[in-house]
Design an enzyme around this catalytic site. Sequence first.
Site, PDB file in Angstrom:
ATOM      1  N   GLU A 181     -10.074  -8.431  81.780  1.00 20.97           N
ATOM      2  CA  GLU A 181     -11.443  -8.443  81.633  1.00 20.97           C
ATOM      3  C   GLU A 181     -12.234  -7.772  82.595  1.00 20.97           C
ATOM      4  OE1 GLU A 181     -12.951  -9.291  78.921  1.00 20.97           O
ATOM      5  OE2 GLU A 181     -11.281 -10.373  78.024  1.00 20.97           O
TER       6      GLU A 181
ATOM      7  N   ASP B  66      -6.105  -2.839  79.905  1.00 15.89           N
ATOM      8  CA  ASP B  66      -4.662  -3.356  80.281  1.00 15.89           C
ATOM      9  C   ASP B  66      -4.114  -2.790  81.252  1.00 15.89           C
ATOM     10  OD1 ASP B  66      -4.693  -5.009  77.839  1.00 15.89           O
ATOM     11  OD2 ASP B  66      -3.532  -3.706  76.619  1.00 15.89           O
TER      12      ASP B  66
END
Length: 431
Positions: free
Chosen positions: A283, A361
Amino acid sequence: MEQGEHYEKMEVFKMSMLEMLSVVFFLYVLAKVYISVMQIGYVARAKHSNPVLMTPSKYMKSANYLVSTERLKIVETLMEYALFLFWLSFGIRWLDTLTWNMGPILQAVVAVNLFLIVNYIVELPFTIYKTFVIDERFKFNNMTPELFVSDQIKGGLMTLLVASVLSAAIAWIIMNVPMWWFFSFLLVFAFIVIVNLLYPTVIAPMFNKFTPLEDEELKAKIDDLLKRSGFESEGVFVVDASKRDSRLNAYFGGLGKSKRVVLFDTLLKKLNEKELLAVLGHELGHFKHRDIYKNIAMLGGILFVGFYIFGHIPTSFFMELGVRETPAMLMVVFMLLISVFIFLFMPVMSFISRRNEYEADRYAAKLCGASDLVSALKKLVDENQSFPKAHHLTIFFYYSHPPIIERLSALGDKSVENKGGDEALKGECSL
């Protein structure tokens, strides 16, 4: 051939704007149904392959759940088409006649709210069936009827309040401002930004309880993670998401000083500390790459195009509908057709979103380690029982996240590649 005969034949193929929009909406419905049918057939075959990322029983259960929701989606889409035909053939004229003696601003408020109420009444049975039949059957639902009614009342009243304010303001702009479509766009875009600012501190607490994270040791590690990323937050909060369903998630909410870290209580129960930090690292990757601002800007661009198009609808269209060209009717037509407009942009929006997920990611892997993120992703798929395969059209149109196997592969995990006898083990994993 005589020139007159040529023009007569051409007139046979000439379509009015109303007929063209009807054809476009029919093609939109056909496309949605076709994608769902392809997804159902794909999953029905894929569920008999070797299970990946979850136990055989969960693998079969998640496939059956997906098929059930897609079947419901087909019925919803057909009802959407029936509702479109109702509004086009009768409903819009009914709204115009009902509000005939009202002033332009009051007419806009009443007509827009009645349009929303009718659509809500038609859609409500599908929401109830999805929650209390499908989700209940597959053990995802934790929501009580009382909580459901409470959510519907709060959400409905908020929607009508916002719709009343915006429709009144837009009606005034249409009547008084040249290039009304541009200034209406600015108003709606500003509203979207304000909602993002207020959501974590004002809107979300109306539906859920947010409590500060009590685990001081975990909180200290999260704070250290935030500082390493340059993320300033007003706190780390746990939301009681389990009162609605059992799925896991986490997110960063808000803009500017209102940003906060939100952890689902279900997430804290299922992930270990390192996996949880890896999820937050993902996030934070979105924050670092300013994805929320990019998404708002992209939405703004789409809205701009939409308002431009609807700001140039010819008067003849309203004559074909049999209604007056008033601010109210302009807004109703806009709301009737906006779903088609958004659908056309969905492949682009989904593609950009999937690319952003890969970047997030990679950032999490550098910040917290790829192995912990891989472990967290696998647990999320298993706990949320997200079927790890999907038809390529479903991915192309609807997947905001990359196929889970592709995400794992990009992180260096090859443990489930080429298992299941399929050229693509593709399923979305929300994070």
